[in-house]
Design a protein around this motif. Structure first.
Motif, PDB file in Angstrom:
ATOM      1  N   LEU A 120       0.874  -1.170   0.000  1.00  0.00           N
ATOM      2  CA  LEU A 120       0.000   0.000   0.000  1.00  0.00           C
ATOM      3  C   LEU A 120       0.910   1.219   0.000  1.00  0.00           C
ATOM      4  N   VAL A 121       0.810   2.066  -1.019  1.00  0.00           N
ATOM      5  CA  VAL A 121       1.638   3.274  -1.050  1.00  0.00           C
ATOM      6  C   VAL A 121       0.733   4.473  -1.110  1.00  0.00           C
ATOM      7  N   SER A 122       1.036   5.481  -0.277  1.00  0.00           N
ATOM      8  CA  SER A 122       0.166   6.642  -0.249  1.00  0.00           C
ATOM      9  C   SER A 122       0.952   7.881   0.145  1.00  0.00           C
ATOM     10  N   GLY A 123       0.433   9.013  -0.254  1.00  0.00           N
ATOM     11  CA  GLY A 123       1.024  10.274   0.156  1.00  0.00           C
ATOM     12  C   GLY A 123       0.404  10.764   1.460  1.00  0.00           C
ATOM     13  N   HIS A 160       3.569   2.039   2.894  1.00  0.00           N
ATOM     14  CA  HIS A 160       4.498   3.165   2.810  1.00  0.00           C
ATOM     15  C   HIS A 160       3.657   4.435   2.841  1.00  0.00           C
ATOM     16  N   ALA A 161       3.883   5.298   3.844  1.00  0.00           N
ATOM     17  CA  ALA A 161       3.089   6.517   3.963  1.00  0.00           C
ATOM     18  C   ALA A 161       3.934   7.734   3.579  1.00  0.00           C
ATOM     19  N   GLY A 162       3.252   8.821   3.314  1.00  0.00           N
ATOM     20  CA  GLY A 162       3.927  10.090   3.027  1.00  0.00           C
ATOM     21  C   GLY A 162       4.804  10.071   1.792  1.00  0.00           C
ATOM     22  N   CYS A 163       4.443   9.242   0.800  1.00  0.00           N
ATOM     23  CA  CYS A 163       5.290   9.123  -0.388  1.00  0.00           C
ATOM     24  C   CYS A 163       5.066  10.276  -1.351  1.00  0.00           C
ATOM     25  N   LEU A 164       6.130  10.883  -1.819  1.00  0.00           N
ATOM     26  CA  LEU A 164       6.057  11.856  -2.892  1.00  0.00           C
ATOM     27  C   LEU A 164       5.933  11.076  -4.204  1.00  0.00           C
ATOM     28  N   PRO A 165       5.439  11.762  -5.280  1.00  0.00           N
ATOM     29  CA  PRO A 165       5.298  11.047  -6.559  1.00  0.00           C
ATOM     30  C   PRO A 165       6.585  10.340  -6.980  1.00  0.00           C
ATOM     31  N   ALA A 166       7.724  11.035  -6.827  1.00  0.00           N
ATOM     32  CA  ALA A 166       8.982  10.439  -7.266  1.00  0.00           C
ATOM     33  C   ALA A 166       9.335   9.222  -6.407  1.00  0.00           C
ATOM     34  N   GLU A 167       8.933   9.267  -5.113  1.00  0.00           N
ATOM     35  CA  GLU A 167       9.227   8.127  -4.238  1.00  0.00           C
ATOM     36  C   GLU A 167       8.398   6.903  -4.624  1.00  0.00           C
ATOM     37  N   LYS A 168       7.146   7.152  -5.061  1.00  0.00           N
ATOM     38  CA  LYS A 168       6.327   6.031  -5.520  1.00  0.00           C
ATOM     39  C   LYS A 168       6.960   5.380  -6.739  1.00  0.00           C
TER      40      LYS A 168
END
Lengths: 734, 52
Positions: free
Chosen positions: A584-587, A606-614
């Motif tokens: 689960l990936v989310s900003g 994964h929380a607080g992901c920036l677009p580039a981190e995703k």
């Protein structure tokens, strides 16, 4: 200058990829604004029967300025011919009143007529070669059953007269594509096909002129006919996907409200320049980056960042393209538009991800790269061998080489993939999924890791009040009354939940919305407020919440959680049961993400992901050998969608996300996603079976042809039998 | 075998008529909305007189 170049770019994009037609073109909008007869196009997603057709057409033709209306039930659209000045909104309202859902479509984005020309072109060639095939077959049967001498020659000549023009006309798609691949120095599947068609026709003409026994006119035409059917199926799959993608794009007509000299003008987004003042109404999407000069409101940034909590905006706040204005009208000074905007920087990220992704080699391409040289070498070897054995009989050697080419020629191979893909994508379309790319199914079958976005994908992006059962009845009635008066998503959700509990709203008077803060009113002489924590004097918490204050009593907070998308639980469970790794990936904040992960049983989050981190996470998983399926809807997912092995986005996703993904989910339900993987695995198995069938048939037939025992009758039988077997096998898909 | 002189042209002509009909239907966009056409036949509206 730069504006002209941008326009050029967009037109090129439009022709390069169908979904990019979404890109706004200033020229297009300008043309639409010119006064002329209105040709309107409405989408009718619920129309399905004869009564619907009659109701819709009658209702529209009752409008005094409408000349005619014609429903296309296959595409679920109605096209309306009307006098100038007729607005689509009027027609939509009329249809809504009689109970039909309708949406305006931008007719310029729908290039269906243009695409249809190609389909009709192939159909025409199929018709002509089908006619020729049947007539030649009649004559050939006579020859096979023992017509002799002059009769046989006459029949062969008549066959030639039918076959040669047919081959020249109907074989063109193969010839041009073979020529293109030869020029590029490759041996595509169309090279042996073209060679077989040309060689079979010319050998037969030569044989006929010399009163030979065998002519392959029927084989040449039959080959063309079957392969054209494969082509057409292939084309249909893509055309259906494209027209639906175009329809999604046509639903959004990108315009901005420009304020100039005290007047409000509607202009295409492409014409905005830094320094312009634009008005953003509640519910509208921000069309360009800028700074707020007037008004206060709250902004929904979920599509950009994945945050589920609305963000306050007032004079001085910086807004990015793509955010949605929730409560109050805003005036924005544009700081960056078009190429320079944050939306465009995101698109650059997508382009980088796409170029980093290795081009996928489909099963058919892999097969062709191995099969095509094999066919040529076998035919050439047969030619040399017979030249040697017969002591220089060129006519015999060429005849046998041609027989080998015709027999090995991949009639069944040409149908193997398109027949399965047509059957599988039809199946998935009925389940509400749209395959945008033919190889998407193959890639989907290989997936072992699934990444889900949170806001808008696993959840609806629609909040649900959690603790209204704890509220005192009187408080709830007041909250319901206040909530009913606001258009804020939290208020809407609260009002709906209150209605669900059959709460009668209290009599609150003097209702007033304070944009960006909340709503207040008077109840039994006391001031009541519903809104932001700091405004009612409550302590802001970690959860999404709204706060109710009655008079001078301590504020009560009403917490909200995002509603799960229907089918989300089933999809995640099905993936876990199938042994796939689910992430689960989310900003969004870690509290919200971990709660959802725990609820769905997802171990990796994964929380607080920036677009580039995703995108980096997708790249890292791919580098470690995983085949990643990305499911996401936001702009912040776009780079990850483009970088993943295969990607799926819901229809509610932003345009850019839909463009970047391979499969679009048409309904709100996420359940079909897991099913799609199952169908894809099955489809890949069928494709491989089809390849095996055609290979087995070659293993039997090629030695016969090389030894010189092949007759036109044997070739015709083998060819049609293998094609029919392959088609039937494709239909077995469940 | 003299029959062939008539039979072959006849069979070709019949096939040709079929081909022409197909070309006509394609040119006149008869395959644009197969589902709608299948439903329209159930509609009794223009049964008594043609659509003006």
């Amino acid at each position: 200058m730069s504006a002209i170049f941008e326009q050029e770019d967009m037109r090129m994009q439009a022709s390069a990829c169908p979904a990019c037609v979404a890109a706004p073109s200033a020229e297009r909008l300008a043309a639409a604004a010119a006064p002329k007869d209105a040709r309107l196009m409405l989408s009718l997603p619920t129309a399905h029967c004869a009564t619907c057709i009659v109701d819709v057409e009658h209702e529209l033709e009752r409008h005094p300025q409408v000349r005619s209306a014609r429903v296309n039930l296959t595409l679920r659209r109605v096209s309306v011919d009307a006098e100038p000045g007729v607005e689509a909104a009027d027609l939509v309202a009329r249809l809504t009143r009689i109970g039909y859902e309708a949406h305006e479509l931008d007719p310029d984005v729908l290039s269906a007529t243009q695409a249809d020309k190609r389909g009709r072109d192939i159909l025409m060639r199929i018709g002509v070669s089908g006619f020729a095939m049947m007539n030649i077959m009649l004559l050939s049967v006579a020859v096979w059953s023992g017509a002799e001498a002059a009769t046989r020659d006459l029949f062969h000549w008549i066959s030639a007269a039918i076959a040669l023009p047919t081959v020249v006309f109907a074989g063109q798609p193969f010839f041009s594509s073979a020529w293109a691949s030869l020029k590029g120095g490759r041996l595509g599947m169309d090279v042996p096909i073209s060679l077989a068609i040309i060689l079979a026709s010319s050998i037969s003409v030569y044989e006929t002129a010399h009163s030979g026994h065998h002519a392959y006119f029927d084989a040449a035409v039959m080959l063309t006919f079957f392969l054209l059917i494969g082509r057409y199926l292939d084309y249909r799959t893509r055309a259906v996907a494209r027209s639906a993608a175009e329809e999604l794009a046509a639903l959004e007509v990108p315009r901005a409200q420009l304020l100039r000299d005290g007047q409000e003008l509607t202009v295409p987004v492409g014409e905005l320049v830094p320094g312009d003042l634009i008005r953003i109404r509640p519910g509208a999407r921000v069309p360009a980056d800028g700074e707020v000069t007037e008004g206060t409101s709250e902004m929904d940034r979920a599509l950009l960042t994945g945050e589920s909590l609305p963000v306050w905006a007032g004079p001085g706040s910086a807004l990015s393209t793509g955010e949605v204005n929730l409560t109050g009208p805003l005036v924005l000074r544009v700081t960056a538009a078009g190429r320079a905007s944050s939306l465009h920087r995101m698109a650059d990220l997508v382009a980088a991800a796409e170029s980093a992704k290795n081009r996928y080699t489909s099963l058919a391409e892999r097969m062709a790269s191995f099969y095509s040289p094999f066919v040529h070498l076998t035919a050439f070897a047969a030619f040399l061998g017979w030249l040697q054995v017969s002591g220089g009989d060129v006519r015999l050697a060429i005849n046998i080489a041609a027989a080998v080419l015709i027999i090995t020629c991949p009639c069944a191979l040409g149908l193997a993939v398109p027949a399965v893909v047509t059957s599988a994508s039809g199946k998935l379309f009925r389940k509400g999924m749209l395959i945008k790319d033919g190889t998407a199914l193959e890639r989907l079958a290989e997936v072992d890791t699934v990444l889900f976005d949170k806001t808008g994908t696993l959840t609806m992006g629609a909040p649900e009040p959690q603790n209204i059962a704890d509220l005192a009845e009187g408080d709830l009635a007041v909250a319901a009354a206040l909530a009913e008066a606001s258009g804020h998503p939290l208020a809407l959700a609260l009002a709906e939940a209150a209605r669900g509990l059959a709460v009668v709203p209290a009599a609150v008077s003097d209702l007033r919305e304070v944009p960006g803060y909340g709503i207040e009113g008077l109840w039994q002489g006391e001031r009541v407020r519903l809104g932001r924590a700091d405004w009612v004097g409550a302590a802001p918490g970690e959860m999404t919440a709204t706060h109710l204050q009655v008079g001078t009593r301590a504020p009560i907070s009403i917490a909200f959680a995002d509603r799960l998308r229907p089918g989300a639980e089933e999809a995640v469970r099905a993936f876990l049961a199938a042994g796939k790794t689910v992430h689960l990936v989310s900003g969004d904040t870690s509290g919200a993400v971990s709660a959802l992960a725990a609820r769905l049983g997802i171990a990796h989050w994964h929380a607080g992901c920036l677009p580039a981190e995703k995108a980096a996470l997708v790249a890292a998983l791919s580098a470690s050998g995983a085949r990643v399926l990305m499911v996401g809807d936001g702009l912040n997912d776009t780079a990850a969608l483009a970088g993943a092995h295969v990607s799926i986005s819901p229809a509610s996703a932003l345009d850019a996300a839909r463009t970047a993904s391979d499969i679009v989910l048409l309904g709100a339900d996420l359940g079909p996603v897991a099913d799609a993987v199952r169908v894809a695995v099955q489809a890949r198995r069928r494709i491989k079976q089809n390849f095996a069938i055609s290979l087995i048939y070659n293993v039997v037939a090629v030695p016969i042809a090389i030894l010189g025992f092949a007759t036109p009758l044997a070739a015709a039988l083998a060819m049609s039998l293998s094609s029919v077997t392959v088609s039937l096998n494709s239909l077995r898909l469940k | 075998m003299d029959a062939l002189v008539y039979l072959i042209p006849t069979s070709l002509a019949l096939g040709g008529i079929g081909l022409l009909a197909f070309v006509w239907s394609l040119r006149h966009r008869q395959y644009e909305d197969p589902k709608g056409d299948a439903e329209r036949i159930l509609n009794a509206e223009w049964d008594d007189h043609p659509k003006p």
